[in-house]
Write an enzyme that holds these catalytic residues in place. Structure first.
Site, PDB file in Angstrom:
ATOM      1  N   GLY A  52      -9.481   5.691  -9.743  1.00 15.12           N
ATOM      2  CA  GLY A  52     -10.794   5.563  -9.085  1.00 15.12           C
ATOM      3  C   GLY A  52     -11.937   5.568 -10.078  1.00 15.12           C
ATOM      4  O   GLY A  52     -11.744   5.700 -11.283  1.00 15.12           O
ATOM      5  N   SER A  91      -3.758   7.145  -3.631  1.00 11.85           N
ATOM      6  CA  SER A  91      -2.526   6.541  -4.155  1.00 11.85           C
ATOM      7  C   SER A  91      -2.900   5.345  -5.017  1.00 11.85           C
ATOM      8  O   SER A  91      -3.778   4.571  -4.620  1.00 11.85           O
ATOM      9  CB  SER A  91      -1.616   6.038  -3.026  1.00 11.85           C
ATOM     10  OG  SER A  91      -0.565   5.255  -3.577  1.00 11.85           O
ATOM     11  N   TYR A 161       6.398   2.395  -5.071  1.00 11.49           N
ATOM     12  CA  TYR A 161       5.272   2.351  -4.131  1.00 11.49           C
ATOM     13  C   TYR A 161       5.804   2.220  -2.705  1.00 11.49           C
ATOM     14  O   TYR A 161       5.462   2.999  -1.821  1.00 11.49           O
ATOM     15  CB  TYR A 161       4.382   1.165  -4.487  1.00 11.49           C
ATOM     16  CG  TYR A 161       3.140   1.009  -3.639  1.00 11.49           C
ATOM     17  CD1 TYR A 161       2.109   1.932  -3.700  1.00 11.49           C
ATOM     18  CD2 TYR A 161       2.982  -0.098  -2.797  1.00 11.49           C
ATOM     19  CE1 TYR A 161       0.948   1.774  -2.947  1.00 11.49           C
ATOM     20  CE2 TYR A 161       1.822  -0.274  -2.045  1.00 11.49           C
ATOM     21  CZ  TYR A 161       0.808   0.664  -2.125  1.00 11.49           C
ATOM     22  OH  TYR A 161      -0.337   0.494  -1.373  1.00 11.49           O
ATOM     23  N   LYS A 165       5.593   5.086   0.323  1.00  9.76           N
ATOM     24  CA  LYS A 165       4.886   4.841   1.575  1.00  9.76           C
ATOM     25  C   LYS A 165       5.833   4.974   2.779  1.00  9.76           C
ATOM     26  O   LYS A 165       5.424   5.419   3.849  1.00  9.76           O
ATOM     27  CB  LYS A 165       4.246   3.449   1.556  1.00  9.76           C
ATOM     28  CG  LYS A 165       3.123   3.312   0.530  1.00  9.76           C
ATOM     29  CD  LYS A 165       1.912   4.149   0.898  1.00  9.76           C
ATOM     30  CE  LYS A 165       0.756   3.953  -0.057  1.00  9.76           C
ATOM     31  NZ  LYS A 165      -0.423   4.754   0.293  1.00  9.76           N
ATOM     32  N   THR A 191      -6.507  -6.182   1.330  1.00 10.43           N
ATOM     33  CA  THR A 191      -7.921  -6.032   1.665  1.00 10.43           C
ATOM     34  C   THR A 191      -8.745  -6.253   0.399  1.00 10.43           C
ATOM     35  O   THR A 191      -8.291  -5.902  -0.685  1.00 10.43           O
ATOM     36  CB  THR A 191      -8.148  -4.626   2.255  1.00 10.43           C
ATOM     37  OG1 THR A 191      -7.341  -4.525   3.432  1.00 10.43           O
ATOM     38  CG2 THR A 191      -9.592  -4.367   2.624  1.00 10.43           C
TER      39      THR A 191
HETATM   40  N1  LIG Z   1      -6.494  -2.261  -1.065  1.00  7.90           N
HETATM   41  C1  LIG Z   1      -5.502  -2.723  -0.354  1.00  7.90           C
HETATM   42  O1  LIG Z   1      -5.430  -3.942  -0.097  1.00  7.90           O
HETATM   43  C2  LIG Z   1      -4.454  -1.799   0.203  1.00  7.90           C
HETATM   44  C3  LIG Z   1      -3.360  -2.365   0.881  1.00  7.90           C
HETATM   45  C4  LIG Z   1      -2.389  -1.513   1.407  1.00  7.90           C
HETATM   46  C5  LIG Z   1      -2.525  -0.140   1.302  1.00  7.90           C
HETATM   47  N2  LIG Z   1      -3.602   0.390   0.649  1.00  7.90           N
HETATM   48  C6  LIG Z   1      -3.664   1.856   0.534  1.00  7.90           C
HETATM   49  O2  LIG Z   1      -5.010   2.318   0.656  1.00  7.90           O
HETATM   50  C7  LIG Z   1      -5.214   3.426  -0.223  1.00  7.90           C
HETATM   51  C8  LIG Z   1      -6.396   3.152  -1.119  1.00  7.90           C
HETATM   52  O3  LIG Z   1      -6.166   1.956  -1.881  1.00  7.90           O
HETATM   53  P1  LIG Z   1      -7.305   1.343  -2.825  1.00  7.90           P
HETATM   54  O4  LIG Z   1      -7.121  -0.116  -2.837  1.00  7.90           O
HETATM   55  O5  LIG Z   1      -8.600   1.924  -2.442  1.00  7.90           O
HETATM   56  O6  LIG Z   1      -6.835   1.909  -4.231  1.00  7.90           O
HETATM   57  P2  LIG Z   1      -7.704   2.599  -5.388  1.00  7.90           P
HETATM   58  O7  LIG Z   1      -6.810   2.712  -6.584  1.00  7.90           O
HETATM   59  O8  LIG Z   1      -9.000   1.911  -5.541  1.00  7.90           O
HETATM   60  O9  LIG Z   1      -7.979   4.033  -4.786  1.00  7.90           O
HETATM   61  C9  LIG Z   1      -7.027   5.059  -4.781  1.00  7.90           C
HETATM   62  C10 LIG Z   1      -7.730   6.358  -5.156  1.00  7.90           C
HETATM   63  O10 LIG Z   1      -6.774   7.435  -5.078  1.00  7.90           O
HETATM   64  C11 LIG Z   1      -6.989   8.292  -6.195  1.00  7.90           C
HETATM   65  N3  LIG Z   1      -5.762   9.043  -6.447  1.00  7.90           N
HETATM   66  C12 LIG Z   1      -4.535   8.547  -6.804  1.00  7.90           C
HETATM   67  N4  LIG Z   1      -3.654   9.557  -6.940  1.00  7.90           N
HETATM   68  C13 LIG Z   1      -4.318  10.705  -6.630  1.00  7.90           C
HETATM   69  C14 LIG Z   1      -3.934  12.071  -6.576  1.00  7.90           C
HETATM   70  N5  LIG Z   1      -2.691  12.481  -6.880  1.00  7.90           N
HETATM   71  N6  LIG Z   1      -4.870  12.987  -6.214  1.00  7.90           N
HETATM   72  C15 LIG Z   1      -6.138  12.598  -5.896  1.00  7.90           C
HETATM   73  N7  LIG Z   1      -6.554  11.322  -5.953  1.00  7.90           N
HETATM   74  C16 LIG Z   1      -5.646  10.373  -6.313  1.00  7.90           C
HETATM   75  C17 LIG Z   1      -7.385   7.333  -7.312  1.00  7.90           C
HETATM   76  O11 LIG Z   1      -8.024   7.962  -8.396  1.00  7.90           O
HETATM   77  C18 LIG Z   1      -8.261   6.336  -6.579  1.00  7.90           C
HETATM   78  O12 LIG Z   1      -9.614   6.738  -6.577  1.00  7.90           O
HETATM   79  C19 LIG Z   1      -3.905   3.649  -0.976  1.00  7.90           C
HETATM   80  O13 LIG Z   1      -3.166   4.662  -0.330  1.00  7.90           O
HETATM   81  C20 LIG Z   1      -3.185   2.319  -0.836  1.00  7.90           C
HETATM   82  O14 LIG Z   1      -1.803   2.469  -0.882  1.00  7.90           O
HETATM   83  C21 LIG Z   1      -4.560  -0.411   0.077  1.00  7.90           C
END
Ligand SMILES: NC(=O)c1ccc[n+]([C@@H]2O[C@H](COP(=O)([O-])OP(=O)(O)OC[C@H]3O[C@@H](n4cnc5c(N)ncnc54)[C@H](O)[C@@H]3O)[C@@H](O)[C@H]2O)c1
Length: 341
Positions: A52, A91, A161, A165, A191
């Site tokens: 992040g 995640s 991954y 999930k 997304t």
């Molecule tokens: N963006 C997409 O298209 C998409 C699609 C399917 C699922 N998701 C799910 O949505 C969620 C967010 O995805 P995103 O695209 O925003 O990803 P991202 O990497 O931008 O955000 C994930 C955040 O989680 C934090 N993080 C990871 N491990 C951590 C931990 N152990 N403790 C605390 N914080 C932690 C990271 O630092 C980051 O800020 C995830 O769970 C991902 O699997 C996203």
């Protein structure tokens, strides 16, 4: 400031509903923080910043109704006071990230989810977990509906991954059935939008970044593999509606409009108005050929449909990346490693 101001503030903070958002500094998490602030909640963001960026939430720091914990959710999670909702979005989410940090990815989906379910039980809070279309693996059914069990290679590189999930969904349903916990599961399909990382390996920022730098766009394989992309505001609306609904089984949220990677690359070239071409490279292992959500359940149960068409969404995303300094635009962490996710 007067004592009355502080009394009003204290009163508001105590009657407001409290929501904990994990992964708050990430792409989806930061947009969720904005949405819940807008809806009048007190928002507690939590993140360990492994993928992040604090820039995504720095505008929220002056607000008294926003609080941030720098914490790894795979460690015990404690939040003082009442908690009404938890959204577990922490995640790594892009293939480049989870291939680079596979153990952390497995831990946040398993240990992290277990910790947050425990917290939800202690606080009697409703919890929504962020699952993914990756639970369907390389799908043999098209489009993918929620009752499809998927085609996942447990030991392939992406298994870290996908299986994290799948475990996350299983333990969430166990807490729901065994402890009667109020749970919600969203299966998120691709997304995109502002606050994605330019070099996180996903196809939209990768193509936009290449075009803005005047580089040719890299397509893997013949480019006939399809993807469907959901704009962030639509995704956040779907998640919000699901959280407030009474439905505890998984729901797909995504945009079913499908496009081949090759046509999509052409669209990006047109929309950025750059004189660049498409170049082709071999397809990486496990790259799914098709991805398209069946969103009949979301439509029927949540009365949700995506509203922002791809052209408009891409326009807003290009605008966001156009503001980047050259230094950010040319940052090279993953530039040569992305797949067409
Ligand atoms: N963006 C997409 O298209 C998409 C699609 C399917 C699922 N998701 C799910 O949505 C969620 C967010 O995805 P995103 O695209 O925003 O990803 P991202 O990497 O931008 O955000 C994930 C955040 O989680 C934090 N993080 C990871 N491990 C951590 C931990 N152990 N403790 C605390 N914080 C932690 C990271 O630092 C980051 O800020 C995830 O769970 C991902 O699997 C996203």
């Amino acid at each position: 400031m007067s004592i009355i101001f502080y009394l009003v503030l204290w009163y508001n903070l105590n009657v407001m509903q409290n929501v904990l958002i994990t992964g708050a500094a990430g792409f989806l998490g930061s947009h969720l923080c904005d949405r819940f602030i807008k809806e009048g909640f007190r928002v507690i963001g939590m993140d360990n910043l492994i993928t992040g960026d604090m820039k995504n939430i720095e505008h929220l720091f002056p607000l008294p109704q926003f609080e941030f914990y720098h914490h790894d959710v795979t460690k015990f999670v404690h939040i003082p006071g009442k908690l009404d909702y938890i959204l577990h979005f922490a995640s790594p989410a892009s293939p480049i990230d989870y291939l680079k940090i596979p153990i952390q990815t497995l831990k946040v989906g398993s240990l992290g989810t277990h910790n947050l379910l425990g917290l939800a039980k202690e606080k009697n809070a409703r919890i929504l977990i962020a699952s993914t279309s990756e639970v369907y693996g390389d799908p043999l059914l098209h489009p993918q509906s929620e009752d499809y069990y998927g085609n996942v290679n447990t030991i392939g590189p992406r298994g870290v991954y996908d299986e994290a999930k799948r475990f996350m969904e299983a333990i969430t349903m166990a807490y729901h059935r065994f402890h009667g916990l109020e749970t919600r599961i969203v299966r998120i399909f691709n997304t995109y939008g502002p606050r994605m990382r330019l070099n996180d390996g996903r196809v939209i920022p990768a193509f936009i970044g290449q075009a803005l730098r005047g580089e040719d766009l890299t397509v893997f394989g013949d480019g006939l593999q399809t993807r469907s992309f959901c704009y962030i505001d639509d995704q956040i609306n779907g998640i919000y509606k699901l959280l407030m609904s009474e439905y505890s089984e998984p729901i797909n949220i995504g945009n079913p409009e499908e496009i081949t990677i090759k046509s999509f690359a052409q669209e990006i070239i047109e929309q950025t108005q750059k004189k660049v071409k498409i170049k082709y490279l071999p397809l990486p292992e496990g790259d799914p050929m098709k991805r398209k959500p069946d969103i009949s359940k979301a439509k029927e149960i949540l009365n949700w449909l995506p509203e922002i068409d791809r052209k408009k969404g891409i326009e807003k995303t290009i605008e966001y990346f156009k503001d980047f300094s050259d230094e950010r635009l040319y940052q090279s962490d993953h530039r040569n490693f992305y797949a067409n996710q």
